[in-house]
Design a protein around this motif. Structure first.
Motif, short mmCIF file in Angstrom:
data_model
loop_
_atom_site.label_atom_id
_atom_site.label_comp_id
_atom_site.label_asym_id
_atom_site.label_seq_id
_atom_site.Cartn_x
_atom_site.Cartn_y
_atom_site.Cartn_z
N ASP A 125 40.16 38.83 38.87
CA ASP A 125 40.95 39.95 38.36
C ASP A 125 40.06 41.18 38.34
O ASP A 125 39.27 41.40 37.41
CB ASP A 125 41.50 39.63 36.97
N HIS A 128 40.32 43.86 35.22
CA HIS A 128 40.03 43.44 33.85
C HIS A 128 38.73 42.64 33.73
O HIS A 128 38.33 42.29 32.62
CB HIS A 128 41.20 42.62 33.31
N ASP A 130 38.12 39.57 34.64
CA ASP A 130 38.32 38.17 34.30
C ASP A 130 38.32 37.28 35.55
O ASP A 130 38.63 37.73 36.66
CB ASP A 130 39.66 37.97 33.59
N THR A 143 42.25 31.46 31.37
CA THR A 143 41.14 32.40 31.58
C THR A 143 39.86 31.58 31.59
O THR A 143 39.46 31.02 30.57
CB THR A 143 41.10 33.46 30.48
N SER A 146 35.61 35.63 30.81
CA SER A 146 35.94 37.00 30.44
C SER A 146 34.78 37.57 29.64
O SER A 146 34.03 36.83 29.01
CB SER A 146 37.23 37.03 29.61
N ARG A 153 30.77 44.85 31.77
CA ARG A 153 31.92 44.10 32.28
C ARG A 153 31.94 44.17 33.80
O ARG A 153 31.58 45.19 34.40
CB ARG A 153 33.22 44.66 31.70
#
Length: 340
Positions: A125, A128, A130, A143, A146, A153
């Motif tokens: 992803d 985001h 993830d 998930t 994350s 991130r």
């Protein structure tokens, strides 16, 4: 996933202007394929089917991450699909039919791959940060990972698995005040430990193991180069060097696949074509979409070569829609040419 500065990518997705970014034949007089020779070899791909049209909500369609399941069906992700529309499609390439396998309200999925450890589908992803996994039938979303890696991130783009099921990701972070911030990240198969194997990269994109699992090939979108990351016995980085400089003109380096002979299939963002190199960096061929079929098509992002066969399926997208094109690869498909 490609095209605009990473710092504005999430916003671009939201407003729908995300700009990520008989089978093969050959040009007369230009031998192609195993045993072929010549300096100007072109493999002509043929259109199989259109999978998607431009989405009204996002203003785009962008196909990526083709991967065959155990039943020979091809899974493809649509990066710009809005909530409620197919974000993962399952395609019967023989019957030329497709169906929705998965959708959700959040994900911006840029790649897909089956884990050799648990058999689930893993998706990156991009927006985001993830890693999401699905059951083979598209259900049971989880998930897997994350959060931050070394204080930042991720923008995970493509992924590859080692034989034990550990994940290797291209973290396609872009530039910040002139500094390259992209990384190659390893996540253990339990999803508990994340390690940065390489940093200071310019929007890394494609990533794939070589044929012997000794090291990783990865491309950098904004530098048009492919590098080789040699690994030690524990999955850590041993050395790294620039392996291929891609003469792409206005096109840039996208995803990478590797066949059984170790040849690299380098997708191009900005041109519906792929460049094929051997492991020593020699340009072997160019896979082209014929001009009559290329109208409205801008990028050939990725390819899946049939495991144990040479039929290859290339994801091609643009304002004209999202398509599958097919060609004959130079060698058989393996895990490294099936997904990611």
């Amino acid at each position: 996933m490609r095209g605009i500065p990473i710092r504005s990518l999430a916003a671009a997705v939201t407003i729908g202007v995300l700009a990520l970014s008989g089978c093969g034949t050959q040009t007369a007089g230009a031998p192609v394929g195993p045993g072929g020779s010549g300096d100007d070899r072109t493999i002509r791909a043929r259109q199989v089917m259109r999978l998607t049209q431009v989405h009204e909500e996002t203003g785009m369609t962008l196909l990526e991450g083709p991967v065959f399941d155990e039943d020979g069906r091809l899974l493809v992700v649509d990066v710009t699909a809005p909530a409620g529309e197919a974000k993962v499609l399952r395609v019967n390439v023989r019957k030329k039919t497709s169906e929705q396998l998965h959708t959700d309200a959040r994900g911006t999925y840029t790649s897909a791959q089956f884990s050799p450890y648990d058999g689930r589908i893993y998706l990156t992803d991009f927006s985001h940060g993830d890693i999401v996994s699905l059951a083979p039938d598209g259900g049971d979303p989880r998930t897997f990972f994350s959060g931050e890696v070394d204080g930042s991130r991720m923008n995970p783009d493509d992924l590859a698995f080692d034989r034990e099921g550990n994940l290797y990701l291209s973290d396609s972070r872009g530039m910040s005040e002139g500094e390259s911030r992209g990384r190659v990240v390893r996540i253990d198969r339990a999803g508990k430990k994340a390690t940065v194997l390489a940093d200071g990269l310019a929007s890394p994109n494609g990533i794939s193991f070589d044929a012997d699992y000794r090291g990783l090939w990865f491309s950098e979108l904004t530098r048009n180069r492919i590098s080789y990351l040699l690994l030690d016995g524990g999955g850590e980085a041993a050395s790294r060097h620039t392996a291929v400089r891609v003469d792409g003109g206005v096109a840039r380096t996208d995803s990478i696949a590797v066949d059984a002979d170790g040849n690299l299939y380098q997708g191009l963002h900005g041109r519906p074509a792929m460049a094929v190199y051997d492991k020593y960096g020699e340009r072997l061929a160019t896979v082209e979409v014929p001009a009559r079929a290329a109208r409205g098509l801008e990028s050939a992002t990725n390819v899946a070569i049939t495991p144990g066969g040479t039929r290859a399926y290339m994801t091609v997208s643009g304002p004209g829609g999202g398509y599958l094109f097919a060609f004959e690869a130079l060698a058989e498909g393996t895990r490294q040419s099936n997904g990611g």
